[in-house]
Design a protein around this motif. Structure first.
Motif, PDB file in Angstrom:
ATOM      1  N   VAL A  11      85.853  34.255   6.029  1.00  0.00           N
ATOM      2  CA  VAL A  11      85.978  33.123   6.939  1.00  0.00           C
ATOM      3  C   VAL A  11      87.318  33.172   7.661  1.00  0.00           C
ATOM      4  O   VAL A  11      87.402  32.939   8.851  1.00  0.00           O
ATOM      5  CB  VAL A  11      85.814  31.789   6.176  1.00  0.00           C
ATOM      6  CG1 VAL A  11      86.016  30.613   7.100  1.00  0.00           C
ATOM      7  CG2 VAL A  11      84.453  31.723   5.521  1.00  0.00           C
ATOM      8  N   LYS A  33      84.584  25.286   2.204  1.00  0.00           N
ATOM      9  CA  LYS A  33      83.113  25.263   2.254  1.00  0.00           C
ATOM     10  C   LYS A  33      82.602  23.941   2.815  1.00  0.00           C
ATOM     11  O   LYS A  33      81.550  23.897   3.424  1.00  0.00           O
ATOM     12  CB  LYS A  33      82.533  25.487   0.856  1.00  0.00           C
ATOM     13  CG  LYS A  33      82.842  26.837   0.280  1.00  0.00           C
ATOM     14  CD  LYS A  33      81.726  27.776   0.550  1.00  0.00           C
ATOM     15  CE  LYS A  33      82.035  29.108  -0.123  1.00  0.00           C
ATOM     16  NZ  LYS A  33      81.252  30.174   0.392  1.00  0.00           N
ATOM     17  N   TYR A  34      83.359  22.850   2.569  1.00  0.00           N
ATOM     18  CA  TYR A  34      82.943  21.520   3.015  1.00  0.00           C
ATOM     19  C   TYR A  34      84.118  20.822   3.682  1.00  0.00           C
ATOM     20  O   TYR A  34      85.263  20.993   3.284  1.00  0.00           O
ATOM     21  CB  TYR A  34      82.451  20.679   1.830  1.00  0.00           C
ATOM     22  CG  TYR A  34      81.205  21.262   1.203  1.00  0.00           C
ATOM     23  CD1 TYR A  34      79.946  20.922   1.682  1.00  0.00           C
ATOM     24  CD2 TYR A  34      81.294  22.179   0.163  1.00  0.00           C
ATOM     25  CE1 TYR A  34      78.804  21.473   1.128  1.00  0.00           C
ATOM     26  CE2 TYR A  34      80.151  22.737  -0.392  1.00  0.00           C
ATOM     27  CZ  TYR A  34      78.913  22.376   0.094  1.00  0.00           C
ATOM     28  OH  TYR A  34      77.780  22.932  -0.448  1.00  0.00           O
ATOM     29  N   GLN A  41      78.928  20.589   5.146  1.00  0.00           N
ATOM     30  CA  GLN A  41      79.189  22.004   4.918  1.00  0.00           C
ATOM     31  C   GLN A  41      79.749  22.657   6.181  1.00  0.00           C
ATOM     32  O   GLN A  41      79.236  22.454   7.277  1.00  0.00           O
ATOM     33  CB  GLN A  41      77.921  22.723   4.496  1.00  0.00           C
ATOM     34  CG  GLN A  41      78.147  24.189   4.174  1.00  0.00           C
ATOM     35  CD  GLN A  41      76.885  24.898   3.740  1.00  0.00           C
ATOM     36  OE1 GLN A  41      75.802  24.348   3.802  1.00  0.00           O
ATOM     37  NE2 GLN A  41      77.033  26.130   3.286  1.00  0.00           N
ATOM     38  N   LYS A  43      80.208  26.040   8.090  1.00  0.00           N
ATOM     39  CA  LYS A  43      79.602  27.359   8.106  1.00  0.00           C
ATOM     40  C   LYS A  43      80.556  28.361   8.744  1.00  0.00           C
ATOM     41  O   LYS A  43      81.251  28.041   9.696  1.00  0.00           O
ATOM     42  CB  LYS A  43      78.289  27.322   8.871  1.00  0.00           C
ATOM     43  CG  LYS A  43      77.265  26.439   8.200  1.00  0.00           C
ATOM     44  CD  LYS A  43      75.988  26.398   8.949  1.00  0.00           C
ATOM     45  CE  LYS A  43      75.018  25.462   8.242  1.00  0.00           C
ATOM     46  NZ  LYS A  43      73.795  25.307   8.971  1.00  0.00           N
ATOM     47  N   SER A  44      80.543  29.563   8.206  1.00  0.00           N
ATOM     48  CA  SER A  44      81.380  30.616   8.769  1.00  0.00           C
ATOM     49  C   SER A  44      80.759  31.110  10.075  1.00  0.00           C
ATOM     50  O   SER A  44      79.593  30.846  10.374  1.00  0.00           O
ATOM     51  CB  SER A  44      81.513  31.785   7.793  1.00  0.00           C
ATOM     52  OG  SER A  44      80.277  32.480   7.692  1.00  0.00           O
ATOM     53  N   GLU A  47      77.623  33.071   9.393  1.00  0.00           N
ATOM     54  CA  GLU A  47      76.457  32.242   9.085  1.00  0.00           C
ATOM     55  C   GLU A  47      75.869  31.634  10.348  1.00  0.00           C
ATOM     56  O   GLU A  47      74.650  31.588  10.520  1.00  0.00           O
ATOM     57  CB  GLU A  47      76.836  31.132   8.100  1.00  0.00           C
ATOM     58  CG  GLU A  47      77.156  31.625   6.712  1.00  0.00           C
ATOM     59  CD  GLU A  47      77.714  30.534   5.818  1.00  0.00           C
ATOM     60  OE1 GLU A  47      77.303  30.498   4.647  1.00  0.00           O
ATOM     61  OE2 GLU A  47      78.552  29.739   6.273  1.00  0.00           O
ATOM     62  N   ILE A  48      76.727  31.186  11.243  1.00  0.00           N
ATOM     63  CA  ILE A  48      76.262  30.594  12.501  1.00  0.00           C
ATOM     64  C   ILE A  48      75.547  31.643  13.335  1.00  0.00           C
ATOM     65  O   ILE A  48      74.466  31.397  13.885  1.00  0.00           O
ATOM     66  CB  ILE A  48      77.439  29.968  13.269  1.00  0.00           C
ATOM     67  CG1 ILE A  48      77.978  28.763  12.491  1.00  0.00           C
ATOM     68  CG2 ILE A  48      77.023  29.568  14.675  1.00  0.00           C
ATOM     69  CD1 ILE A  48      79.302  28.241  12.997  1.00  0.00           C
ATOM     70  N   GLU A  51      72.126  32.326  11.881  1.00  0.00           N
ATOM     71  CA  GLU A  51      71.185  31.241  12.195  1.00  0.00           C
ATOM     72  C   GLU A  51      70.690  31.345  13.634  1.00  0.00           C
ATOM     73  O   GLU A  51      69.502  31.171  13.906  1.00  0.00           O
ATOM     74  CB  GLU A  51      71.837  29.881  11.964  1.00  0.00           C
ATOM     75  CG  GLU A  51      71.963  29.509  10.518  1.00  0.00           C
ATOM     76  CD  GLU A  51      72.562  28.123  10.325  1.00  0.00           C
ATOM     77  OE1 GLU A  51      72.776  27.395  11.319  1.00  0.00           O
ATOM     78  OE2 GLU A  51      72.813  27.767   9.163  1.00  0.00           O
TER      79      GLU A  51
END
Length: 86
Positions: A11, A33-34, A41, A43-44, A47-48, A51
């Motif tokens: 991250v 993380k949050y 949450q 997101k890194s 992750e984005i 998605e």
């Protein structure tokens, strides 16, 4: 940069801090993380991106299914028109 466990965090490498929480807008100054303010949450970047890629693939699959359904409907109409002419 090192995270608390002493390992390089993906991250930290992938995101430029500070960032704004997408939910509450508060500034976040490091990898978590949050969100410490609203508990949503975080997101890194990876992750984005994953998605977004999954959403694009799903949209392409839906478009392909719609095109296939239109082609089948057109073939059925053509078959009915040929049958009506006979």
């Amino acid at each position: 940069m090192l995270c608390l466990a002493g390992q390089i965090s993906d991250v930290v490498v992938k995101m430029n801090y500070p960032i704004n929480c997408k939910n509450c807008g508060q500034l976040i100054y490091g990898p978590v993380k949050y969100c410490p303010f609203c508990a949503v949450q975080i997101k890194s970047k990876i992750e984005i991106e994953q998605e977004i890629a999954a959403q694009e693939i799903a949209a392409q699959e839906i478009a392909a299914q719609e095109i296939a359904a239109q082609e089948i409907a057109a073939q059925e109409i053509a078959a009915q028109e040929i049958a009506a002419q006979e």
